[in-house]
Write a protein that holds these residues in place. Sequence first.
Motif, PDB file in Angstrom:
ATOM      1  N   VAL A 205      27.796 -78.944  78.029  1.00 43.90           N
ATOM      2  CA  VAL A 205      28.089 -77.519  78.191  1.00 43.90           C
ATOM      3  C   VAL A 205      28.454 -76.898  76.847  1.00 43.90           C
ATOM      4  O   VAL A 205      27.996 -75.786  76.521  1.00 43.90           O
ATOM      5  N   ALA A 206      29.248 -77.597  76.041  1.00 38.70           N
ATOM      6  CA  ALA A 206      29.655 -77.079  74.734  1.00 38.70           C
ATOM      7  C   ALA A 206      28.443 -76.820  73.851  1.00 38.70           C
ATOM      8  O   ALA A 206      28.340 -75.779  73.189  1.00 38.70           O
ATOM      9  N   ARG A 207      27.498 -77.769  73.810  1.00 38.11           N
ATOM     10  CA  ARG A 207      26.303 -77.589  72.985  1.00 38.11           C
ATOM     11  C   ARG A 207      25.492 -76.386  73.444  1.00 38.11           C
ATOM     12  O   ARG A 207      25.032 -75.578  72.631  1.00 38.11           O
ATOM     13  N   LEU A 208      25.314 -76.255  74.756  1.00 40.84           N
ATOM     14  CA  LEU A 208      24.509 -75.156  75.280  1.00 40.84           C
ATOM     15  C   LEU A 208      25.196 -73.808  75.062  1.00 40.84           C
ATOM     16  O   LEU A 208      24.538 -72.800  74.805  1.00 40.84           O
ATOM     17  N   VAL A 209      26.516 -73.789  75.158  1.00 34.91           N
ATOM     18  CA  VAL A 209      27.264 -72.565  74.873  1.00 34.91           C
ATOM     19  C   VAL A 209      27.056 -72.150  73.421  1.00 34.91           C
ATOM     20  O   VAL A 209      26.771 -70.989  73.104  1.00 34.91           O
ATOM     21  N   SER A 211      24.614 -72.875  71.446  1.00 34.80           N
ATOM     22  CA  SER A 211      23.228 -72.520  71.140  1.00 34.80           C
ATOM     23  C   SER A 211      22.844 -71.157  71.703  1.00 34.80           C
ATOM     24  O   SER A 211      21.770 -70.643  71.377  1.00 34.80           O
ATOM     25  N   GLY A 212      23.714 -70.567  72.547  1.00 37.50           N
ATOM     26  CA  GLY A 212      23.460 -69.221  73.041  1.00 37.50           C
ATOM     27  C   GLY A 212      22.986 -69.138  74.474  1.00 37.50           C
ATOM     28  O   GLY A 212      22.555 -68.063  74.915  1.00 37.50           O
ATOM     29  N   CYS A 213      23.065 -70.220  75.213  1.00 38.90           N
ATOM     30  CA  CYS A 213      22.644 -70.190  76.612  1.00 38.90           C
ATOM     31  C   CYS A 213      23.674 -69.448  77.463  1.00 38.90           C
ATOM     32  O   CYS A 213      24.886 -69.634  77.289  1.00 38.90           O
ATOM     33  N   SER A 214      23.196 -68.638  78.368  1.00 38.77           N
ATOM     34  CA  SER A 214      24.081 -67.956  79.310  1.00 38.77           C
ATOM     35  C   SER A 214      24.541 -68.953  80.363  1.00 38.77           C
ATOM     36  O   SER A 214      24.020 -70.073  80.464  1.00 38.77           O
ATOM     37  N   GLY A 215      25.524 -68.543  81.162  1.00 39.37           N
ATOM     38  CA  GLY A 215      25.992 -69.418  82.231  1.00 39.37           C
ATOM     39  C   GLY A 215      24.875 -69.794  83.184  1.00 39.37           C
ATOM     40  O   GLY A 215      24.788 -70.936  83.642  1.00 39.37           O
ATOM     41  N   LYS A 216      23.988 -68.835  83.454  1.00 40.62           N
ATOM     42  CA  LYS A 216      22.852 -69.090  84.347  1.00 40.62           C
ATOM     43  C   LYS A 216      21.904 -70.116  83.747  1.00 40.62           C
ATOM     44  O   LYS A 216      21.419 -71.022  84.445  1.00 40.62           O
ATOM     45  N   GLU A 217      21.624 -70.010  82.434  1.00 46.38           N
ATOM     46  CA  GLU A 217      20.726 -70.959  81.773  1.00 46.38           C
ATOM     47  C   GLU A 217      21.339 -72.359  81.738  1.00 46.38           C
ATOM     48  O   GLU A 217      20.642 -73.356  81.946  1.00 46.38           O
ATOM     49  N   ILE A 218      22.640 -72.433  81.466  1.00 45.44           N
ATOM     50  CA  ILE A 218      23.317 -73.735  81.435  1.00 45.44           C
ATOM     51  C   ILE A 218      23.261 -74.385  82.811  1.00 45.44           C
ATOM     52  O   ILE A 218      22.976 -75.585  82.937  1.00 45.44           O
ATOM     53  N   LYS A 221      19.709 -75.724  83.343  1.00 45.25           N
ATOM     54  CA  LYS A 221      19.387 -76.895  82.525  1.00 45.25           C
ATOM     55  C   LYS A 221      20.113 -78.151  83.006  1.00 45.25           C
ATOM     56  O   LYS A 221      19.559 -79.260  82.954  1.00 45.25           O
ATOM     57  N   LEU A 222      21.351 -77.985  83.467  1.00 46.06           N
ATOM     58  CA  LEU A 222      22.155 -79.138  83.865  1.00 46.06           C
ATOM     59  C   LEU A 222      22.152 -79.364  85.379  1.00 46.06           C
ATOM     60  O   LEU A 222      22.774 -80.312  85.869  1.00 46.06           O
ATOM     61  N   ASP A 223      21.458 -78.476  86.112  1.00 44.48           N
ATOM     62  CA  ASP A 223      21.361 -78.577  87.573  1.00 44.48           C
ATOM     63  C   ASP A 223      22.743 -78.574  88.229  1.00 44.48           C
ATOM     64  O   ASP A 223      23.062 -79.428  89.065  1.00 44.48           O
ATOM     65  N   ILE A 224      23.562 -77.615  87.819  1.00 41.88           N
ATOM     66  CA  ILE A 224      24.885 -77.432  88.404  1.00 41.88           C
ATOM     67  C   ILE A 224      25.058 -75.955  88.717  1.00 41.88           C
ATOM     68  O   ILE A 224      24.221 -75.126  88.341  1.00 41.88           O
ATOM     69  N   SER A 225      26.137 -75.592  89.416  1.00 42.25           N
ATOM     70  CA  SER A 225      26.370 -74.199  89.764  1.00 42.25           C
ATOM     71  C   SER A 225      26.998 -73.449  88.594  1.00 42.25           C
ATOM     72  O   SER A 225      27.595 -74.052  87.694  1.00 42.25           O
ATOM     73  N   ILE A 226      26.867 -72.124  88.620  1.00 47.10           N
ATOM     74  CA  ILE A 226      27.477 -71.295  87.578  1.00 47.10           C
ATOM     75  C   ILE A 226      28.990 -71.447  87.606  1.00 47.10           C
ATOM     76  O   ILE A 226      29.651 -71.457  86.555  1.00 47.10           O
ATOM     77  N   GLU A 227      29.561 -71.577  88.794  1.00 47.28           N
ATOM     78  CA  GLU A 227      31.010 -71.753  88.898  1.00 47.28           C
ATOM     79  C   GLU A 227      31.456 -73.051  88.229  1.00 47.28           C
ATOM     80  O   GLU A 227      32.500 -73.103  87.585  1.00 47.28           O
TER      81      GLU A 227
END
Length: 256
Positions: A205-209, A211-218, A221-227
């Motif tokens: 999550v830290a890497r994706l944050v 790199s500029g990924c939104s919560g929806k994109e993260i 990519k990780l197949d988890i919920s936004i929450e």
Amino acid sequence: MELQDIAWHQSVGQLIDSLDAPNFWVRLVRLLEHYLPFDSWVALLFSADRPVVLAESPTSDGRPDPLFQDYINGVYLLDPFYIASRENGQDGLVRLDDVAPECFEQTDYYRLYFRLNVVADELQINCQIDADRTLCLSLGSQQRFTPAQVALLSLIQPWIRGLMRQRLRFEEGLVAASAVPTWQHRLEATSQRSEMPLTSREMDVARLVLSGCSGKEIARKLDISIETVKVHRKHIYTKLNIKSQSELFAVFFKAN
């Protein structure tokens, strides 16, 4: 056949003759400059290890660009082109718009590195060598590339990729690039100073944050919920004793 077509064929023939020459990349770039404008360029090899720089555009005083040195020393881990090459490497022309995360322009990577070093736009010609390595020629511009310029480069890029692939056999010392600690190790080393180290999923999550990924994109990519993404982000900030994405970037940058 027009005169411009004849000039192109002559230039390509000369490049083939110079595949083993030290100035091959410079000659290739000079040929491309006849067809579209750009302000900086770099030829490099992406792999699981630190990128290997084969050639780069010189600075005005001929010295190494300190911003580019930061890139090689670890900032490349946040580069949308590098991330895309590791996630789904492919041949062909890649545009910044194709790979930039939704919040890319809001990141400290964009503000402190990309905007200063590339400025506006970037195109990259990728040549997939094998499952692990991608040979790249990146062109940076202070202006947005026009659709016509992108279309023209897309038309001639098969020639460029063929030349790049053949050039690779003449490059020396590519395997000499030593493996470097991954971003996980860098952040982990910092988090170990706290009582609660980051988990592997929090590292993702830290890497994706960063790199500029939104919560929806993260979440996708990780197949988890936004929450769940929000919970991981909160835990990251708590464990590292920080309060913002800028502080998270500072932790990452200092670890490099």
